[in-house]
Design a protein around this motif. Structure first.
Motif, PDB file in Angstrom:
ATOM      1  N   SER A  49      -2.229   7.138   1.017  1.00  0.00           N
ATOM      2  CA  SER A  49      -1.309   7.462  -0.080  1.00  0.00           C
ATOM      3  C   SER A  49       0.032   6.792   0.127  1.00  0.00           C
ATOM      4  O   SER A  49       0.646   6.310  -0.819  1.00  0.00           O
ATOM      5  CB  SER A  49      -1.110   8.975  -0.177  1.00  0.00           C
ATOM      6  N   LEU A  50       0.461   6.753   1.366  1.00  0.00           N
ATOM      7  CA  LEU A  50       1.721   6.088   1.685  1.00  0.00           C
ATOM      8  C   LEU A  50       1.647   4.628   1.272  1.00  0.00           C
ATOM      9  O   LEU A  50       2.579   4.082   0.682  1.00  0.00           O
ATOM     10  CB  LEU A  50       2.006   6.213   3.185  1.00  0.00           C
ATOM     11  N   GLU A  51       0.521   3.990   1.519  1.00  0.00           N
ATOM     12  CA  GLU A  51       0.339   2.595   1.134  1.00  0.00           C
ATOM     13  C   GLU A  51       0.326   2.456  -0.379  1.00  0.00           C
ATOM     14  O   GLU A  51       0.957   1.580  -0.938  1.00  0.00           O
ATOM     15  CB  GLU A  51      -0.959   2.035   1.721  1.00  0.00           C
ATOM     16  N   ALA A  52      -0.374   3.334  -1.049  1.00  0.00           N
ATOM     17  CA  ALA A  52      -0.488   3.249  -2.506  1.00  0.00           C
ATOM     18  C   ALA A  52       0.847   3.487  -3.193  1.00  0.00           C
ATOM     19  O   ALA A  52       1.092   2.966  -4.270  1.00  0.00           O
ATOM     20  CB  ALA A  52      -1.523   4.241  -3.010  1.00  0.00           C
ATOM     21  N   GLU A  53       1.710   4.268  -2.574  1.00  0.00           N
ATOM     22  CA  GLU A  53       2.974   4.643  -3.212  1.00  0.00           C
ATOM     23  C   GLU A  53       4.180   3.871  -2.680  1.00  0.00           C
ATOM     24  O   GLU A  53       5.279   4.050  -3.182  1.00  0.00           O
ATOM     25  CB  GLU A  53       3.216   6.138  -3.011  1.00  0.00           C
ATOM     26  N   GLU A  98     -19.197  12.913  -1.204  1.00  0.00           N
ATOM     27  CA  GLU A  98     -18.334  13.697  -2.101  1.00  0.00           C
ATOM     28  C   GLU A  98     -16.885  13.698  -1.626  1.00  0.00           C
ATOM     29  O   GLU A  98     -15.962  13.623  -2.439  1.00  0.00           O
ATOM     30  CB  GLU A  98     -18.859  15.132  -2.197  1.00  0.00           C
ATOM     31  N   GLU A  99     -16.669  13.781  -0.320  1.00  0.00           N
ATOM     32  CA  GLU A  99     -15.312  13.789   0.208  1.00  0.00           C
ATOM     33  C   GLU A  99     -14.578  12.502  -0.177  1.00  0.00           C
ATOM     34  O   GLU A  99     -13.415  12.528  -0.575  1.00  0.00           O
ATOM     35  CB  GLU A  99     -15.331  13.948   1.737  1.00  0.00           C
ATOM     36  N   PHE A 100     -15.262  11.367  -0.113  1.00  0.00           N
ATOM     37  CA  PHE A 100     -14.638  10.103  -0.483  1.00  0.00           C
ATOM     38  C   PHE A 100     -14.462   9.974  -1.994  1.00  0.00           C
ATOM     39  O   PHE A 100     -13.529   9.320  -2.452  1.00  0.00           O
ATOM     40  CB  PHE A 100     -15.399   8.915   0.104  1.00  0.00           C
ATOM     41  N   ARG A 101     -15.309  10.611  -2.774  1.00  0.00           N
ATOM     42  CA  ARG A 101     -15.083  10.637  -4.226  1.00  0.00           C
ATOM     43  C   ARG A 101     -13.781  11.371  -4.520  1.00  0.00           C
ATOM     44  O   ARG A 101     -12.994  10.954  -5.367  1.00  0.00           O
ATOM     45  CB  ARG A 101     -16.259  11.284  -4.958  1.00  0.00           C
ATOM     46  N   ASN A 102     -13.552  12.467  -3.802  1.00  0.00           N
ATOM     47  CA  ASN A 102     -12.297  13.208  -3.967  1.00  0.00           C
ATOM     48  C   ASN A 102     -11.099  12.402  -3.493  1.00  0.00           C
ATOM     49  O   ASN A 102     -10.037  12.425  -4.123  1.00  0.00           O
ATOM     50  CB  ASN A 102     -12.365  14.547  -3.237  1.00  0.00           C
ATOM     51  N   ILE A 103     -11.255  11.694  -2.384  1.00  0.00           N
ATOM     52  CA  ILE A 103     -10.176  10.847  -1.876  1.00  0.00           C
ATOM     53  C   ILE A 103      -9.850   9.761  -2.900  1.00  0.00           C
ATOM     54  O   ILE A 103      -8.680   9.519  -3.218  1.00  0.00           O
ATOM     55  CB  ILE A 103     -10.557  10.225  -0.513  1.00  0.00           C
ATOM     56  N   ARG A 104     -10.882   9.123  -3.438  1.00  0.00           N
ATOM     57  CA  ARG A 104     -10.660   8.074  -4.446  1.00  0.00           C
ATOM     58  C   ARG A 104      -9.920   8.647  -5.649  1.00  0.00           C
ATOM     59  O   ARG A 104      -8.965   8.047  -6.153  1.00  0.00           O
ATOM     60  CB  ARG A 104     -11.986   7.456  -4.868  1.00  0.00           C
ATOM     61  N   LYS A 105     -10.327   9.817  -6.085  1.00  0.00           N
ATOM     62  CA  LYS A 105      -9.690  10.451  -7.240  1.00  0.00           C
ATOM     63  C   LYS A 105      -8.217  10.751  -6.956  1.00  0.00           C
ATOM     64  O   LYS A 105      -7.346  10.479  -7.788  1.00  0.00           O
ATOM     65  CB  LYS A 105     -10.449  11.737  -7.589  1.00  0.00           C
ATOM     66  N   GLN A 106      -7.933  11.301  -5.783  1.00  0.00           N
ATOM     67  CA  GLN A 106      -6.547  11.631  -5.416  1.00  0.00           C
ATOM     68  C   GLN A 106      -5.679  10.376  -5.301  1.00  0.00           C
ATOM     69  O   GLN A 106      -4.547  10.346  -5.785  1.00  0.00           O
ATOM     70  CB  GLN A 106      -6.513  12.396  -4.097  1.00  0.00           C
ATOM     71  N   LEU A 107      -6.211   9.341  -4.647  1.00  0.00           N
ATOM     72  CA  LEU A 107      -5.442   8.106  -4.492  1.00  0.00           C
ATOM     73  C   LEU A 107      -5.191   7.429  -5.839  1.00  0.00           C
ATOM     74  O   LEU A 107      -4.103   6.899  -6.083  1.00  0.00           O
ATOM     75  CB  LEU A 107      -6.155   7.140  -3.546  1.00  0.00           C
ATOM     76  N   THR A 108      -6.178   7.455  -6.701  1.00  0.00           N
ATOM     77  CA  THR A 108      -6.025   6.864  -8.031  1.00  0.00           C
ATOM     78  C   THR A 108      -4.947   7.604  -8.814  1.00  0.00           C
ATOM     79  O   THR A 108      -4.079   6.982  -9.439  1.00  0.00           O
ATOM     80  CB  THR A 108      -7.365   6.888  -8.788  1.00  0.00           C
ATOM     81  N   ARG A 110      -2.441   9.432  -7.603  1.00  0.00           N
ATOM     82  CA  ARG A 110      -1.125   9.184  -7.001  1.00  0.00           C
ATOM     83  C   ARG A 110      -0.637   7.766  -7.277  1.00  0.00           C
ATOM     84  O   ARG A 110       0.523   7.548  -7.601  1.00  0.00           O
ATOM     85  CB  ARG A 110      -1.184   9.406  -5.491  1.00  0.00           C
ATOM     86  N   GLY A 111      -1.539   6.810  -7.133  1.00  0.00           N
ATOM     87  CA  GLY A 111      -1.152   5.414  -7.340  1.00  0.00           C
ATOM     88  C   GLY A 111      -0.753   5.113  -8.770  1.00  0.00           C
ATOM     89  O   GLY A 111       0.128   4.292  -9.018  1.00  0.00           O
ATOM     90  N   ALA A 112      -1.383   5.782  -9.732  1.00  0.00           N
ATOM     91  CA  ALA A 112      -1.079   5.556 -11.144  1.00  0.00           C
ATOM     92  C   ALA A 112       0.121   6.371 -11.623  1.00  0.00           C
ATOM     93  O   ALA A 112       0.589   6.168 -12.746  1.00  0.00           O
ATOM     94  CB  ALA A 112      -2.305   5.876 -11.993  1.00  0.00           C
ATOM     95  N   GLY A 113       0.615   7.259 -10.790  1.00  0.00           N
ATOM     96  CA  GLY A 113       1.724   8.131 -11.199  1.00  0.00           C
ATOM     97  C   GLY A 113       2.929   7.404 -11.765  1.00  0.00           C
ATOM     98  O   GLY A 113       3.409   7.751 -12.854  1.00  0.00           O
ATOM     99  N   PRO A 114       3.446   6.376 -11.091  1.00  0.00           N
ATOM    100  CA  PRO A 114       4.631   5.696 -11.617  1.00  0.00           C
ATOM    101  C   PRO A 114       4.404   5.000 -12.968  1.00  0.00           C
ATOM    102  O   PRO A 114       5.249   5.102 -13.856  1.00  0.00           O
ATOM    103  CB  PRO A 114       4.977   4.688 -10.517  1.00  0.00           C
ATOM    104  N   ILE A 115       3.292   4.314 -13.136  1.00  0.00           N
ATOM    105  CA  ILE A 115       3.064   3.649 -14.424  1.00  0.00           C
ATOM    106  C   ILE A 115       2.771   4.690 -15.510  1.00  0.00           C
ATOM    107  O   ILE A 115       3.149   4.525 -16.668  1.00  0.00           O
ATOM    108  CB  ILE A 115       1.977   2.555 -14.340  1.00  0.00           C
ATOM    109  N   ARG A 116       2.133   5.786 -15.125  1.00  0.00           N
ATOM    110  CA  ARG A 116       1.907   6.882 -16.068  1.00  0.00           C
ATOM    111  C   ARG A 116       3.250   7.422 -16.554  1.00  0.00           C
ATOM    112  O   ARG A 116       3.433   7.680 -17.748  1.00  0.00           O
ATOM    113  CB  ARG A 116       1.080   7.991 -15.417  1.00  0.00           C
TER     114      ARG A 116
END
Length: 174
Positions: A49-53, A98-108, A110-116
């Motif tokens: 998340s730190l990398e994505a943000e 499933e855990e990685f599906r949740n991780i992907r969802k959370q990172l997506t 968080r990463g899209a937050g600023p453009i959103r």
């Protein structure tokens, strides 16, 4: 510790982010790492998340300028800061875990937050249609960049980012 985890994540991959390795790289005891993150998944997710943000450009209030800046930031994260292999790894594991599906969802998310935020502000200001589906607009803006860089291993130059932003934003103008 998060910077150490981020560095391990980028240079050695997801499996390298363990409490012991992060603690050693950060120069702290393993118990300190466990005190902050109970699982290695939590630790790796926060580092990812730190990398994505990281390094987000400041918003100016100019829709076109802010969207282009966010898209350039995405390109930079993918090509210069190691987000591309991380995305590939998470996507591959998400197909079976499933855990990685949740991780992907959370990172997506968080990463899209600023453009959103940029797009929602534009809807509020009346620059974009009130019925604009912000998540759909994000997909239209981000999708081609991720496809070219991650899937086709190609570049996405500034002129294409500007043209993409102009095309998508014009389709959503009030």
């Amino acid at each position: 510790m998060l910077n150490a985890a981020r560095k391990l994540l980028i240079t050695e991959g997801w499996d390298s982010v363990t409490h012991a390795k992060v603690a050693a790289a950060a120069g702290v005891g393993r118990a300190t790492a466990y005190r902050h993150w109970s699982t290695t998944t939590e630790l790796a997710l926060e580092a990812a998340s730190l990398e994505a943000e990281s390094a987000r450009p400041p918003h100016t209030g100019n829709l076109r300028v802010d969207v282009i800046a966010e898209l350039c930031e995405l390109r930079s994260a993918l090509t210069d800061r190691g987000l591309k292999p991380l995305m590939l790894l998470i996507t591959e594991r998400a197909a079976h875990d499933e855990e990685f599906r949740n991780i992907r969802k959370q990172l997506t998310k968080r990463g899209a937050g600023p453009i959103r935020s940029v797009l929602r502000d534009a809807v509020r200001r009346g620059e974009l249609r009130k019925d604009s589906d912000v998540d759909e607009v994000i997909s239209l803006l981000v999708g081609p960049i991720v496809y070219e860089i991650v899937m086709r291993d190609r570049t996405f130059p500034d002129r294409r980012i500007a043209a993409l932003a102009d095309l998508v934003l014009s389709s959503q103008q009030a």
